[in-house]
Scaffold this motif. Structure first.
Motif, mmCIF file in Angstrom:
data_model
loop_
_atom_site.group_PDB
_atom_site.id
_atom_site.type_symbol
_atom_site.label_atom_id
_atom_site.label_comp_id
_atom_site.label_asym_id
_atom_site.label_seq_id
_atom_site.Cartn_x
_atom_site.Cartn_y
_atom_site.Cartn_z
ATOM 1 N N ARG A 102 1.199 6.372 3.388
ATOM 2 C CA ARG A 102 1.833 5.311 2.601
ATOM 3 C C ARG A 102 0.988 4.030 2.627
ATOM 4 O O ARG A 102 0.884 3.325 1.620
ATOM 5 C CB ARG A 102 3.233 5.035 3.129
ATOM 6 C CG ARG A 102 4.190 6.231 3.152
ATOM 7 C CD ARG A 102 4.601 6.716 1.775
ATOM 8 N NE ARG A 102 3.714 7.688 1.187
ATOM 9 C CZ ARG A 102 3.917 9.010 1.187
ATOM 10 N NH1 ARG A 102 4.974 9.530 1.788
ATOM 11 N NH2 ARG A 102 3.081 9.817 0.580
ATOM 12 N N GLU A 103 0.369 3.742 3.760
ATOM 13 C CA GLU A 103 -0.466 2.539 3.844
ATOM 14 C C GLU A 103 -1.741 2.697 3.010
ATOM 15 O O GLU A 103 -2.186 1.741 2.360
ATOM 16 C CB GLU A 103 -0.803 2.235 5.303
ATOM 17 C CG GLU A 103 0.411 1.754 6.095
ATOM 18 C CD GLU A 103 0.060 1.314 7.509
ATOM 19 O OE1 GLU A 103 -1.149 1.158 7.796
ATOM 20 O OE2 GLU A 103 0.994 1.123 8.330
ATOM 21 N N VAL A 104 -2.321 3.893 3.016
ATOM 22 C CA VAL A 104 -3.505 4.122 2.186
ATOM 23 C C VAL A 104 -3.137 4.013 0.707
ATOM 24 O O VAL A 104 -3.899 3.451 -0.091
ATOM 25 C CB VAL A 104 -4.137 5.492 2.502
ATOM 26 C CG1 VAL A 104 -5.207 5.843 1.467
ATOM 27 C CG2 VAL A 104 -4.751 5.491 3.899
ATOM 28 N N GLU A 105 -1.970 4.529 0.330
ATOM 29 C CA GLU A 105 -1.512 4.384 -1.055
ATOM 30 C C GLU A 105 -1.430 2.910 -1.468
ATOM 31 O O GLU A 105 -1.891 2.531 -2.551
ATOM 32 C CB GLU A 105 -0.133 5.020 -1.218
ATOM 33 C CG GLU A 105 -0.106 6.533 -1.181
ATOM 34 C CD GLU A 105 1.311 7.066 -1.202
ATOM 35 O OE1 GLU A 105 1.475 8.280 -1.390
ATOM 36 O OE2 GLU A 105 2.269 6.266 -1.032
ATOM 37 N N ALA A 106 -0.848 2.097 -0.592
ATOM 38 C CA ALA A 106 -0.715 0.669 -0.901
ATOM 39 C C ALA A 106 -2.078 0.010 -1.029
ATOM 40 O O ALA A 106 -2.297 -0.853 -1.902
ATOM 41 C CB ALA A 106 0.116 -0.021 0.178
ATOM 42 N N GLU A 107 -3.019 0.403 -0.190
ATOM 43 C CA GLU A 107 -4.365 -0.152 -0.270
ATOM 44 C C GLU A 107 -5.078 0.308 -1.539
ATOM 45 O O GLU A 107 -5.860 -0.450 -2.134
ATOM 46 C CB GLU A 107 -5.159 0.230 0.978
ATOM 47 C CG GLU A 107 -4.641 -0.456 2.243
ATOM 48 C CD GLU A 107 -5.294 0.066 3.515
ATOM 49 O OE1 GLU A 107 -6.315 0.772 3.404
ATOM 50 O OE2 GLU A 107 -4.781 -0.230 4.613
ATOM 51 N N LEU A 108 -4.805 1.524 -1.971
ATOM 52 C CA LEU A 108 -5.357 1.995 -3.241
ATOM 53 C C LEU A 108 -4.776 1.192 -4.398
ATOM 54 O O LEU A 108 -5.496 0.791 -5.322
ATOM 55 C CB LEU A 108 -5.047 3.487 -3.425
ATOM 56 C CG LEU A 108 -5.882 4.472 -2.598
ATOM 57 C CD1 LEU A 108 -5.238 5.850 -2.610
ATOM 58 C CD2 LEU A 108 -7.307 4.564 -3.140
ATOM 59 N N ASP A 109 -3.470 0.935 -4.348
ATOM 60 C CA ASP A 109 -2.828 0.128 -5.394
ATOM 61 C C ASP A 109 -3.455 -1.264 -5.469
ATOM 62 O O ASP A 109 -3.611 -1.831 -6.560
ATOM 63 C CB ASP A 109 -1.323 -0.015 -5.116
ATOM 64 C CG ASP A 109 -0.547 1.259 -5.409
ATOM 65 O OD1 ASP A 109 -1.162 2.240 -5.877
ATOM 66 O OD2 ASP A 109 0.680 1.281 -5.165
ATOM 67 N N ALA A 110 -3.789 -1.815 -4.315
ATOM 68 C CA ALA A 110 -4.341 -3.164 -4.261
ATOM 69 C C ALA A 110 -5.843 -3.199 -4.551
ATOM 70 O O ALA A 110 -6.454 -4.275 -4.550
ATOM 71 C CB ALA A 110 -4.070 -3.766 -2.877
ATOM 72 N N GLY A 111 -6.446 -2.040 -4.779
ATOM 73 C CA GLY A 111 -7.874 -1.990 -5.062
ATOM 74 C C GLY A 111 -8.743 -2.241 -3.851
ATOM 75 O O GLY A 111 -9.911 -2.630 -3.991
ATOM 76 N N GLU A 112 -8.197 -2.026 -2.656
ATOM 77 C CA GLU A 112 -8.936 -2.305 -1.423
ATOM 78 C C GLU A 112 -9.778 -1.125 -0.951
ATOM 79 O O GLU A 112 -10.515 -1.245 0.023
ATOM 80 C CB GLU A 112 -7.945 -2.706 -0.324
ATOM 81 C CG GLU A 112 -7.174 -3.992 -0.645
ATOM 82 C CD GLU A 112 -6.068 -4.270 0.358
ATOM 83 O OE1 GLU A 112 -5.929 -3.483 1.312
ATOM 84 O OE2 GLU A 112 -5.336 -5.266 0.175
ATOM 85 N N ILE A 113 -9.639 0.045 -1.604
ATOM 86 C CA ILE A 113 -10.387 1.240 -1.203
ATOM 87 C C ILE A 113 -11.212 1.711 -2.384
ATOM 88 O O ILE A 113 -10.684 1.897 -3.491
ATOM 89 C CB ILE A 113 -9.436 2.364 -0.745
ATOM 90 C CG1 ILE A 113 -8.638 1.933 0.490
ATOM 91 C CG2 ILE A 113 -10.221 3.643 -0.432
ATOM 92 C CD1 ILE A 113 -7.596 2.938 0.927
ATOM 93 N N ASP A 114 -12.495 1.922 -2.169
ATOM 94 C CA ASP A 114 -13.360 2.483 -3.195
ATOM 95 C C ASP A 114 -13.253 4.006 -3.165
ATOM 96 O O ASP A 114 -13.412 4.630 -2.104
ATOM 97 C CB ASP A 114 -14.823 2.072 -2.967
ATOM 98 C CG ASP A 114 -15.040 0.582 -3.186
ATOM 99 O OD1 ASP A 114 -14.319 0.010 -4.038
ATOM 100 O OD2 ASP A 114 -15.901 0.009 -2.493
ATOM 101 N N ILE A 115 -12.965 4.588 -4.301
ATOM 102 C CA ILE A 115 -12.851 6.042 -4.390
ATOM 103 C C ILE A 115 -14.222 6.623 -4.715
ATOM 104 O O ILE A 115 -14.809 6.330 -5.754
ATOM 105 C CB ILE A 115 -11.821 6.435 -5.471
ATOM 106 C CG1 ILE A 115 -10.448 5.872 -5.116
ATOM 107 C CG2 ILE A 115 -11.748 7.960 -5.610
ATOM 108 C CD1 ILE A 115 -9.426 6.041 -6.203
#
Length: 353
Positions: free
Chosen positions: A331-344
């Motif tokens: 859930r925390e990784v999802e939120a970070e993805l939503d915020a654009g904090e993780i490069d895919i």
């Protein structure tokens, strides 16, 4: 894609990492005691009592899975004693001659094929129906695959293991047809024997072809493989007719992750992010870093979060802690993805591929 049907209606994040477990889970101590009483001729603990105990355990573990927040649950395989022995007892043509040592102090009652195998009683349909009635969330059905059923048995009838595997594939197919009719929409075929004999990947592929032909488009079919050299079956395994591969990688510290980058991983990945051999829950931050390794292989919409393998050999509180932390990390990784904090890093595969 069948994955989106398992997203909860009230999911908080735009991104969705599907969370589930491989299958097995520690049994309550009282269930082991119930089995001992049932198998002891000096006690009057009869089959009705034992069935009630298994029902109670299935309710308990299904709700335990839901309480930790898993999107898709199982009952922890509370009715199963072992992944081959359980099914062999329900297939005509098998008999048992005593336990065989597997590793350490672990044994299983390795069956022998003494007559042509035939489908007799159902294997998992009633288990699925019971769990589905108990659960408020979707239920996955793990089923041991035909290649492992063949490989981990003595064969006194068929010309070779390949022929036996194909005959067993027809029986697995019949059971899966019954599961689908009963409402199952997420079925995981377990083939741990493939990792130990990777040169037989073509046999596994043919077995899966015989099974998948009759699986409707809205049913998610996955394959679980663990503890082997994946480079010997990749990328050939991408030809298997399954939508998802559930792979053990955490135990090996993700040393094999690069195997799946040499050629594009075109299926969904169920990534092991907690190690079932470590007898304490991994911290949330550690699990988050493991999840991000999966994003190097597939984009979030094709990533499932799971333990490496079954949790049954762990203390129950440790197993629960691993699942609870795993869900929180997802859930925390999802939120970070939503915020654009993780490069895919993973390439995106189009719907036409």
């Amino acid at each position: 894609m069948t994955r989106e049907q398992f997203r909860p209606d009230d999911h908080d994040n735009d991104h969705f990492l599907l969370t589930t477990v491989v299958g097995s889970y520690p049994k309550p101590k009282w269930l082991h005691r119930a089995r001992d009483l049932y198998e002891d001729d000096d006690h009057d603990f009869d089959e009705e009592n034992f069935e009630e105990a298994k029902d109670d355990a299935s309710r308990l573990i299904t709700k335990e899975h839901e309480r930790c927040g898993l999107d898709v649950v199982v009952d922890g395989e509370m009715r199963r004693n072992e992944m081959v022995e359980y099914f062999a007892h329900r297939i005509d043509g098998y008999e048992f001659n005593g336990p065989v040592k597997v590793w350490g102090h672990n044994y299983f009652d390795k069956p022998s094929v003494v007559e042509e195998v035939e489908y007799d009683e159902e294997w998992l349909i009633s288990e699925y129906e019971f769990t589905s009635d108990v659960a408020d969330t979707p239920v996955k059905v793990p089923i041991t695959g035909p290649y492992t059923l063949a490989s981990w048995s003595f064969d006194e009838v068929y010309d070779d293991e390949e022929q036996l595997a194909y005959e067993l594939a027809e029986l697995v197919n019949e059971e899966i047809e019954g599961l689908v009719e009963a409402g199952a929409r997420y079925i995981q075929i377990d083939e741990p024997a493939l990792a130990t004999t990777p040169d037989d990947h073509a046999i596994v592929g043919e077995c899966l072809e015989r099974i998948a032909d009759n699986v409707p488009d809205d049913v998610r079919l996955g394959l679980h493989v663990c503890y082997g050299d994946y480079s010997r079956i990749y990328p050939e395994m991408l030809e298997f007719p399954v939508e998802e591969f559930d792979l053990e990688l955490c135990n090996g510290n993700y040393e094999q992750l690069d195997v799946f980058k040499d050629e594009e991983f075109t299926k969904d990945l169920a990534l092991g992010v907690v190690d079932v051999h470590v007898r304490e829950p991994e911290p949330v931050e550690e699990i988050k870093e493991n999840i991000k390794k999966g994003l190097e292989v597939v984009p979030p919409e094709r990533l499932t979060i799971s333990p490496d393998c079954g949790l049954k050999l762990l203390p129950r509180d440790v197993a629960y802690g691993k699942m609870e932390n795993m869900v929180q990390a997802a859930r925390e990784v999802e939120a970070e993805l939503d915020a654009g904090e993780i490069d895919i890093e993973a390439p995106t595969v189009s719907a036409d591929d």
